[in-house]
Structures are given as C-alpha cells and as structure tokens.
Design a protein around this motif. Structure first.
Motif, PDB file in Angstrom:
ATOM      1  N   GLN A   1      -0.807  15.775 -28.839  1.00 20.78           N
ATOM      2  CA  GLN A   1      -0.656  16.281 -29.806  1.00 20.78           C
ATOM      3  C   GLN A   1      -0.350  17.971 -29.406  1.00 20.78           C
ATOM      4  O   GLN A   1      -1.154  18.368 -28.659  1.00 20.78           O
ATOM      5  CB  GLN A   1      -2.272  16.409 -30.476  1.00 20.78           C
TER       6      GLN A   1
ATOM      7  N   ASP B   1      -5.380   2.662 -33.889  1.00 26.69           N
ATOM      8  CA  ASP B   1      -4.194   2.730 -32.873  1.00 26.69           C
ATOM      9  C   ASP B   1      -4.546   1.663 -31.890  1.00 26.69           C
ATOM     10  O   ASP B   1      -4.587   2.072 -30.782  1.00 26.69           O
ATOM     11  CB  ASP B   1      -3.877   3.839 -32.327  1.00 26.69           C
TER      12      ASP B   1
ATOM     13  N   THR C   1       3.014  16.406 -35.892  1.00 26.78           N
ATOM     14  CA  THR C   1       1.958  17.391 -35.202  1.00 26.78           C
ATOM     15  C   THR C   1       2.226  17.362 -33.580  1.00 26.78           C
ATOM     16  O   THR C   1       1.753  18.209 -32.881  1.00 26.78           O
ATOM     17  CB  THR C   1       0.442  17.087 -35.464  1.00 26.78           C
TER      18      THR C   1
ATOM     19  N   LYS D   1      -6.401   4.135 -40.781  1.00 23.94           N
ATOM     20  CA  LYS D   1      -4.848   3.925 -40.885  1.00 23.94           C
ATOM     21  C   LYS D   1      -4.355   2.942 -40.270  1.00 23.94           C
ATOM     22  O   LYS D   1      -4.575   2.706 -38.929  1.00 23.94           O
ATOM     23  CB  LYS D   1      -4.439   5.346 -40.614  1.00 23.94           C
TER      24      LYS D   1
ATOM     25  N   ARG E   1      -7.858   9.048 -31.447  1.00 26.42           N
ATOM     26  CA  ARG E   1      -8.433   8.812 -30.079  1.00 26.42           C
ATOM     27  C   ARG E   1      -9.929   9.749 -29.978  1.00 26.42           C
ATOM     28  O   ARG E   1     -10.923   9.177 -29.324  1.00 26.42           O
ATOM     29  CB  ARG E   1      -7.500   9.606 -28.980  1.00 26.42           C
TER      30      ARG E   1
HETATM   31  O1  LIG Z   1       1.489  10.124 -40.456  1.00 25.83           O
HETATM   32  C1  LIG Z   1       0.788  10.143 -39.238  1.00 25.83           C
HETATM   33  O2  LIG Z   1      -0.357   9.386 -39.369  1.00 25.83           O
HETATM   34  C2  LIG Z   1       0.722  11.225 -38.347  1.00 25.83           C
HETATM   35  C3  LIG Z   1       1.738  12.112 -38.550  1.00 25.83           C
HETATM   36  C4  LIG Z   1       1.713  13.444 -37.828  1.00 25.83           C
HETATM   37  O3  LIG Z   1       2.454  14.331 -37.835  1.00 25.83           O
HETATM   38  N1  LIG Z   1       0.883  13.319 -36.533  1.00 25.83           N
HETATM   39  C5  LIG Z   1       0.298  12.072 -36.090  1.00 25.83           C
HETATM   40  O4  LIG Z   1      -0.526  11.971 -35.185  1.00 25.83           O
HETATM   41  N2  LIG Z   1       0.174  11.026 -36.948  1.00 25.83           N
HETATM   42  C6  LIG Z   1      -0.779   9.692 -36.730  1.00 25.83           C
HETATM   43  O5  LIG Z   1      -2.138  10.232 -36.651  1.00 25.83           O
HETATM   44  C7  LIG Z   1      -2.661   9.525 -35.486  1.00 25.83           C
HETATM   45  C8  LIG Z   1      -3.251  10.783 -34.663  1.00 25.83           C
HETATM   46  O6  LIG Z   1      -3.792   9.940 -33.683  1.00 25.83           O
HETATM   47  P1  LIG Z   1      -4.718  10.826 -32.638  1.00 25.83           P
HETATM   48  O7  LIG Z   1      -3.888  11.779 -31.902  1.00 25.83           O
HETATM   49  O8  LIG Z   1      -5.373   9.861 -31.488  1.00 25.83           O
HETATM   50  O9  LIG Z   1      -5.831  11.596 -33.353  1.00 25.83           O
HETATM   51  C9  LIG Z   1      -1.486   8.609 -34.826  1.00 25.83           C
HETATM   52  O10 LIG Z   1      -1.729   7.221 -35.267  1.00 25.83           O
HETATM   53  C10 LIG Z   1      -0.150   9.257 -35.383  1.00 25.83           C
HETATM   54  O11 LIG Z   1       0.687   8.234 -35.479  1.00 25.83           O
END
Ligand SMILES: O=C(O)c1cc(=O)[nH]c(=O)n1[C@@H]1O[C@H](COP(=O)(O)O)[C@@H](O)[C@H]1O
Length: 239
Positions: A193, A10, A122, A32, A214
C-alpha cells in the motif's frame, strides 16, 4: 450500530475464511470478497456469508467494454450483495452500463447493490501515475476527476485513499460514498500500500467506510485488532 469497517477476506479458500471468522461468530460484519477468494469459491462463498448474516462488498473491479460489464453485473446482481465496484478508467458509458446491468439483474422487490468506482488504486504512487500510467495530472486532480465521472454516471461513490476524501466530499457532496482501503495501524507494515492512513486519520478525513485487510487478518489476535479499530474510530488513537 453497523461499524463502517469492511474486512477484506483475502483468503484463497472457504476453509480459511471459516477459520478466520470463527472468533467473530457473535458479530455481524461487513466483509469484502475479492478476486482471490471469488475466483476459487465462486457464488457459494457469497451464499454462505449471507447465511451468516454478514454484509458483503463483492470487489471484482469490473473493467471491460460496456456490454460485457452490463451483462456481468446483471448476473452478479442475482447474488444480492450490498456493494460492488468497477474501475472508473472504463469510462462513463461503462459505468452507466454497470448500473443498467445491476437494475436488470436485481430480483423484484430487492434493492440493487450500491455501485462504486475505483479511482486510482491505493497501491499507486504519484510517481507511478506519471512514469508508468503516463497520467500528467496530479494524483488529487486525477482521483477527483474520476470521482466526478463516477458521480456524473450515477454511481453511488468511489474507492480512493482517505487522503482524497475531503476534496471528493467538497466537489461530489457528502452523500457520495467514499470507501477507503490503504488502512494501517500506526505500527503496521505498509506492504504494497502506498497512499496509507490510520483508522483514526480516516475518520478525521471523513471516509464513509474503511477497508482493512492485513492489519486484521494477519494480526496475532484479530478480535483485539478489530476492537483497536473501533477505539481508533471513536477517536482514541493508540500510537
Ligand atoms: O477495491 C478495493 O477493495 C481496493 C481498492 C484499492 O485502491 N486498494 C485496495 O487495497 N483495495 C482492496 O482493499 C484490500 C486492502 O487490503 P490490505 O492492504 O490487506 O488492508 C485488498 O483486498 C485490496 O484488493
């Protein structure tokens, strides 16, 4: 052995990605690429990450009418990434159209990317589900229903919280992929989250892959954080 960890890149530029990945240059990661990075760098970032030998989850969460999703996926299939996603809220016809597009666009001889559906983000709480999205069912019922629709549509799995994995595995089978973001080490900030678990808990709950951003990308020492992830997945949780 390929770790079941997907590292969310990200960042808003290829330069930041290169800086972050530099200490990992000896490791082939599963990364990702989401909207932030893809909207700035486009296909070039995919080509560059593939050249470095990384597996790629292109996370654009397609959600539109079936025709648009089909045509978009047909174009994205030419990037030959490993995994893509849609929003299950687009319905079964849209999910079927996504697969049609991927099949049509994947170059001859190559395997189409796995395609999974986001059930409920989430970052969505049970509260928000009822009060904002006006969904009357429980979070678990909703996530399971969306997962069943994704499976019925022929998709390879879902994105959900690890909390919902046991229920999904029971009803959709163990081969149905569960890719779970919302992962934090026990001492990490949750940020935005809501449905969060530790890597250790995600392993115990049976997640196929965990998505972690993160906790790694904002860590003092991302390499040490990744090693902590590997330890927790092996069952050595550090409080
Ligand atoms: O499809 C996703 O990757 C995704 C779906 C979801 O429900 N929740 C979610 O956090 N994500 C992705 O997963 C990553 C989580 O990032 P962190 O919260 O920094 O660990 C981000 O890039 C979100 O876009």
């Amino acid at each position: 052995m390929n770790d079941p960890f997907i590292v969310a890149l990200d960042f808003s530029s290829g330069k930041e990605v290169r800086t972050f990945l530099q200490p990992f240059s000896h490791t082939s990661l599963f990364v990702k690429v989401g909207m932030e990075l893809y909207y700035q760098e486009g296909p070039a970032i995919i080509h560059s990450l593939k050249e470095q030998g990384h597996r790629i989850f292109l996370d654009l969460k397609l959600h539109d009418i079936p025709n648009t999703v089909k045509r978009a996926m047909q174009g994205l299939a030419r990037l030959e990434v490993d995994l893509v996603n849609v929003h299950a809220a687009g319905g079964t016809r849209m999910m079927e159209a996504a697969l049609e597009g991927l099949e049509a666009g994947t170059p001859n001889g190559a395997r189409r990317p796995y395609c999974i559906a986001v059930t409920q983000l989430t970052s969505t709480s049970e509260q928000m589900l009822h009060n904002e999205l006006w969904i009357g069912r429980t979070m678990e019922e909703t996530v399971l229903h969306y997962a069943a629709l994704a499976k019925q549509s022929g998709l390879d799995g879902v994105v959900c919280s690890a909390k919902e994995v046991p229920l999904i595995r029971k009803h959709c089978g163990e081969a149905f992929l569960t890719v779970t973001p919302g992962i934090r080490f026990a001492d990490d900030e949750k940020n935005d989250q809501v449905r969060v678990v530790t890597p250790y808990e995600a392993k115990k709950l049976g997640a196929s892959f965990i998505v972690i951003g993160r906790s790694i990308t904002c860590a003092e020492n991302p390499i040490a954080a990744y090693e902590r992830l590997q330890q927790e997945w092996k069952g050595e949780e550090k409080k």
